[in-house]
Design a protein around this motif. Structure first.
Motif, PDB file in Angstrom:
ATOM      1  N   ALA A  42     -26.798   2.065 -88.334  1.00  0.00           N
ATOM      2  CA  ALA A  42     -27.483   0.791 -88.355  1.00  0.00           C
ATOM      3  C   ALA A  42     -26.504  -0.348 -89.167  1.00  0.00           C
ATOM      4  O   ALA A  42     -26.567  -1.431 -88.833  1.00  0.00           O
ATOM      5  CB  ALA A  42     -28.695   0.819 -89.290  1.00  0.00           C
ATOM      6  N   SER A  45     -23.956  -1.395 -86.705  1.00  0.00           N
ATOM      7  CA  SER A  45     -24.456  -2.213 -85.712  1.00  0.00           C
ATOM      8  C   SER A  45     -24.937  -3.698 -86.376  1.00  0.00           C
ATOM      9  O   SER A  45     -24.782  -4.656 -85.705  1.00  0.00           O
ATOM     10  CB  SER A  45     -25.941  -1.953 -85.388  1.00  0.00           C
ATOM     11  OG  SER A  45     -25.839  -0.567 -84.653  1.00  0.00           O
ATOM     12  N   THR A 346     -21.101   6.149 -77.311  1.00  0.00           N
ATOM     13  CA  THR A 346     -22.349   5.367 -77.565  1.00  0.00           C
ATOM     14  C   THR A 346     -23.637   6.440 -77.462  1.00  0.00           C
ATOM     15  O   THR A 346     -24.546   6.327 -78.163  1.00  0.00           O
ATOM     16  CB  THR A 346     -22.652   4.437 -76.257  1.00  0.00           C
ATOM     17  OG1 THR A 346     -21.535   3.549 -76.277  1.00  0.00           O
ATOM     18  CG2 THR A 346     -23.639   3.587 -76.593  1.00  0.00           C
ATOM     19  N   ALA A 350     -26.166   7.153 -80.520  1.00  0.00           N
ATOM     20  CA  ALA A 350     -27.731   6.986 -80.397  1.00  0.00           C
ATOM     21  C   ALA A 350     -28.415   8.111 -80.422  1.00  0.00           C
ATOM     22  O   ALA A 350     -29.606   7.873 -80.827  1.00  0.00           O
ATOM     23  CB  ALA A 350     -27.849   6.343 -79.015  1.00  0.00           C
ATOM     24  N   GLU A 369     -34.011   1.650 -85.917  1.00  0.00           N
ATOM     25  CA  GLU A 369     -33.855   1.546 -84.440  1.00  0.00           C
ATOM     26  C   GLU A 369     -33.990   0.264 -83.735  1.00  0.00           C
ATOM     27  O   GLU A 369     -33.102  -0.416 -83.154  1.00  0.00           O
ATOM     28  CB  GLU A 369     -35.254   2.188 -83.753  1.00  0.00           C
ATOM     29  CG  GLU A 369     -34.884   2.056 -82.303  1.00  0.00           C
ATOM     30  CD  GLU A 369     -36.213   2.721 -81.401  1.00  0.00           C
ATOM     31  OE1 GLU A 369     -36.050   2.911 -80.297  1.00  0.00           O
ATOM     32  OE2 GLU A 369     -37.322   2.948 -82.347  1.00  0.00           O
ATOM     33  N   ASN A 372     -30.519  -1.899 -84.220  1.00  0.00           N
ATOM     34  CA  ASN A 372     -29.545  -1.909 -82.882  1.00  0.00           C
ATOM     35  C   ASN A 372     -29.975  -2.778 -81.933  1.00  0.00           C
ATOM     36  O   ASN A 372     -29.216  -3.403 -80.964  1.00  0.00           O
ATOM     37  CB  ASN A 372     -29.779  -0.212 -82.264  1.00  0.00           C
ATOM     38  CG  ASN A 372     -28.856   0.532 -83.546  1.00  0.00           C
ATOM     39  OD1 ASN A 372     -27.938   0.557 -83.369  1.00  0.00           O
ATOM     40  ND2 ASN A 372     -29.812   1.328 -84.390  1.00  0.00           N
ATOM     41  N   SER A 375     -28.912  -6.333 -82.963  1.00  0.00           N
ATOM     42  CA  SER A 375     -27.283  -6.475 -82.606  1.00  0.00           C
ATOM     43  C   SER A 375     -26.875  -6.517 -81.199  1.00  0.00           C
ATOM     44  O   SER A 375     -26.003  -7.117 -81.004  1.00  0.00           O
ATOM     45  CB  SER A 375     -26.711  -5.482 -83.528  1.00  0.00           C
ATOM     46  OG  SER A 375     -27.096  -5.708 -84.972  1.00  0.00           O
ATOM     47  N   SER A 376     -27.293  -5.613 -80.570  1.00  0.00           N
ATOM     48  CA  SER A 376     -27.105  -5.468 -78.921  1.00  0.00           C
ATOM     49  C   SER A 376     -27.409  -6.606 -78.215  1.00  0.00           C
ATOM     50  O   SER A 376     -26.962  -6.745 -76.946  1.00  0.00           O
ATOM     51  CB  SER A 376     -27.411  -4.048 -78.317  1.00  0.00           C
ATOM     52  OG  SER A 376     -26.965  -3.026 -79.182  1.00  0.00           O
ATOM     53  N   LEU A 411     -21.583  -1.234 -79.574  1.00  0.00           N
ATOM     54  CA  LEU A 411     -22.352  -2.148 -80.244  1.00  0.00           C
ATOM     55  C   LEU A 411     -23.225  -2.742 -78.954  1.00  0.00           C
ATOM     56  O   LEU A 411     -24.431  -3.190 -79.080  1.00  0.00           O
ATOM     57  CB  LEU A 411     -21.532  -3.211 -80.933  1.00  0.00           C
ATOM     58  CG  LEU A 411     -21.063  -2.742 -82.263  1.00  0.00           C
ATOM     59  CD1 LEU A 411     -20.234  -3.697 -82.870  1.00  0.00           C
ATOM     60  CD2 LEU A 411     -22.260  -2.371 -83.402  1.00  0.00           C
ATOM     61  N   MET A 414     -25.480   0.418 -76.939  1.00  0.00           N
ATOM     62  CA  MET A 414     -26.471   1.298 -77.231  1.00  0.00           C
ATOM     63  C   MET A 414     -27.815   1.533 -76.908  1.00  0.00           C
ATOM     64  O   MET A 414     -28.429   2.545 -76.817  1.00  0.00           O
ATOM     65  CB  MET A 414     -26.291   1.238 -78.937  1.00  0.00           C
ATOM     66  CG  MET A 414     -26.591   2.748 -79.548  1.00  0.00           C
ATOM     67  SD  MET A 414     -26.506   2.722 -81.459  1.00  0.00           S
ATOM     68  CE  MET A 414     -24.733   2.412 -81.722  1.00  0.00           C
TER      69      MET A 414
END
Length: 532
Positions: A42, A45, A346, A350, A369, A372, A375-376, A411, A414
């Motif tokens: 995390a 991320s 990835t 994950a 969770e 992610n 950030s993604s 990143l 994921m």
């Protein structure tokens, strides 16, 4: 009978039930090694968001005001807002309408149409732009951006909506019809509200793709925040102007996530899945059969026919010589290499997050969770700028290496692996691990032979979707790839930017060929997920 109780009772005398199938002493949050690993993932991320916050904090207020409140930013803001506000509703109409026709009406050839409507997702948006510029060289502006965006991204709405419609409990519609509601009223009052989650999620994906897209809009000279950030970075190398534009773009992304969360709300929806006892009755189209067919043919011709026709046209015009380029094979091999490496990395990253979310659900797991997903959702340009800045100033030894590029892919993609892994782990109950341990297997061996084995198909599906994203990724690869790196996307971009459309065509075709099976897998898996 409770299965966990029965397995414990079956233990040999003196046998001990291990605390965790993953090994290690457990805590209330979960096994501490898993919690620690998830925390590190995390934190990793959060690097792009931390970069944006730090860049903003290190810029004085006077500079921030001067860079943000200027005519150029207003122009970019207008272009981006107009693009989102026009494209997303059109994608919703096409996606929901196409899904309803394919899944709930007597549309002739509905099985073929259900696949064809998902197929445009296999064509990268910048390849679509390349094809439309080949057809209409003067294409540009907001209308050009909307045209290319809608044709490229409406499947992001169609796929989840079709998945839900295919498994929606028909008892609701039957009850509404028995009360005297006509087909249209049943659709708008009963069916459409049940599509709220899928449609909102698809609309969010479309909007985030619009904010992140670079190649499609750069090719038609339509300026958005992403194209402006890339140009600014190339001219000033991570200057304050690029940082402030990135900050505005990230704020946009966070607002979209908040809006989607509010739209989703906490409402409960009718069940979908294997418990449905009857198949829905398909609505007879009657006189609307021909208009529906003509509309879908026109949509497919624009979204699939135009790009495939022009890619084929340029390949035929180039002849055999365009296939003899040495860098074509190099680009294919490097794309496959980065795709496989990125997909593997990835999926491995994950897995602990998915394990914690499924086996030890709670506030901590939800936060780890969610980090992610936030950030993604950031555009590849922001992720690339973050990693460039961090590596240049803190770990220059890995600057512009494959390690950094694979980290960027992790990143960005994921969630694709995470969603699939969660579904797979949910089908591997912990009681099976406990049974294996009761029979004398060490926790880690039980985990490998039971949980990991049962979740392997879901992990493979998630890795395939990550691979699809990497094959078509352009912006982060352009900024982070080591010197001498050639992927299909970057070589296509280099040649098409030089107006060498014949030379670019084989790279476009190979990207489509690699993407097509992954797109079909995404479509099939989405229907399976809706049935769980």
């Amino acid at each position: 009978m409770d299965f966990s109780t029965s397995t414990a009772a079956a233990q040999p005398p003196g046998a001990k039930v291990r605390r965790s199938a993953a090994g290690g002493r457990g805590t209330r949050l979960g096994p501490w090694p898993v919690v620690a690993l998830c925390t590190l993932i995390a934190a990793f991320s959060l690097l792009p968001l931390g970069y944006v916050v730090a860049a903003t904090a290190n810029t004085g207020w006077d500079t921030i005001i001067a860079l943000v409140f200027r005519p150029r930013v207003g122009e970019l803001l207008f272009n981006t807002l107009a693009l989102v506000l026009i494209t997303v509703p059109l994608c919703l109409v096409l996606g929901i309408g196409g899904a309803w026709l394919a899944e709930r009406t007597s549309l002739a050839g509905h099985k073929a149409w259900s696949v064809l409507l998902a197929a445009p997702l296999a064509i990268p948006a910048f390849v679509n732009s390349y094809a439309w510029v080949s057809a209409i060289p003067s294409l540009g502006g907001i209308l050009g951006g909307v045209l290319i965006s809608v044709l490229s991204y409406f499947p992001l709405v169609y796929i989840p909506v079709a998945a839900v419609l295919s498994r929606l409990d028909p008892a609701l519609e039957q009850s509404a019809a028995s009360l005297g509601l006509g087909p249209w009223k049943v659709f708008f009052r009963v069916v459409l509200p049940q599509l709220r989650l899928a449609a909102a999620g698809g609309a969010l994906l479309v909007a985030l793709h619009l904010l992140a897209e670079y190649g499609a809009f750069a090719m038609i000279a339509f300026d958005t925040f992403t194209t402006a950030i890339y140009d600014q970075f190339r001219s000033t190398f991570n200057g304050s102007a690029a940082n402030m534009l990135a900050g505005v773009l990230v704020l946009f992304c966070l607002l979209l996530l908040l809006a989607e969360s509010k739209t989703r709300g906490r409402a409960r929806y009718a069940r979908v899945g294997g418990g449905v006892q009857s198949n829905p009755q398909r609505l007879a189209l009657g006189a609307f059969q021909l208009p529906a067919q003509l509309g879908l043919i026109a949509l497919s011709a624009l979204a699939l026919g135009v790009p495939l026709w022009h890619v084929g046209r340029w390949i035929i015009a180039g002849g055999a010589a365009i296939w003899e380029r040495q860098d074509l094979l190099d680009a294919l091999l490097q794309t496959l290499g980065y795709g496989l490496a990125g997909a593997a990395a990835t999926t491995v990253l994950a897995f602990p997050l998915a394990y914690l979310a499924v086996r030890h659900p709670g506030p901590a797991a939800k936060v780890l969770e969610a980090v992610n997903y936030i950030s993604s959702s950031m555009p590849g340009i922001v992720v690339a700028l973050a990693l460039v800045t961090i590596t240049v100033h803190n770990v220059p030894a890995i600057y512009q290496t494959s390690v950094v590029l694979v980290a960027a892919y992790a990143l960005l993609f994921m969630p694709r692996a995470l969603v699939n892994l969660r579904a797979g782990l949910a089908q591997a109950p912990r009681e099976l691990d406990e049974a294996a341990q009761a029979l004398g297997k060490p926790p880690f061996i039980a985990f490998l032979r039971v949980t990991l084995r049962l979740s392997a198909p879901a992990a493979a599906g998630g890795a395939a979707l990550v691979f699809l994203g990497i094959v078509n990724e352009l912006t982060a690869t352009l900024l982070l790839a080591p010197n001498g790196t050639r992927t299909l996307a970057t070589q296509f971009w280099a040649l098409s930017s030089e107006i060498d459309y014949m030379g670019a065509a084989p790279y476009a075709l190979l990207m489509i060929v690699l993407s097509a099976p992954m797109t079909y897998l995404l479509f099939v898996q989405s229907k399976k997920a809706a049935g769980q």
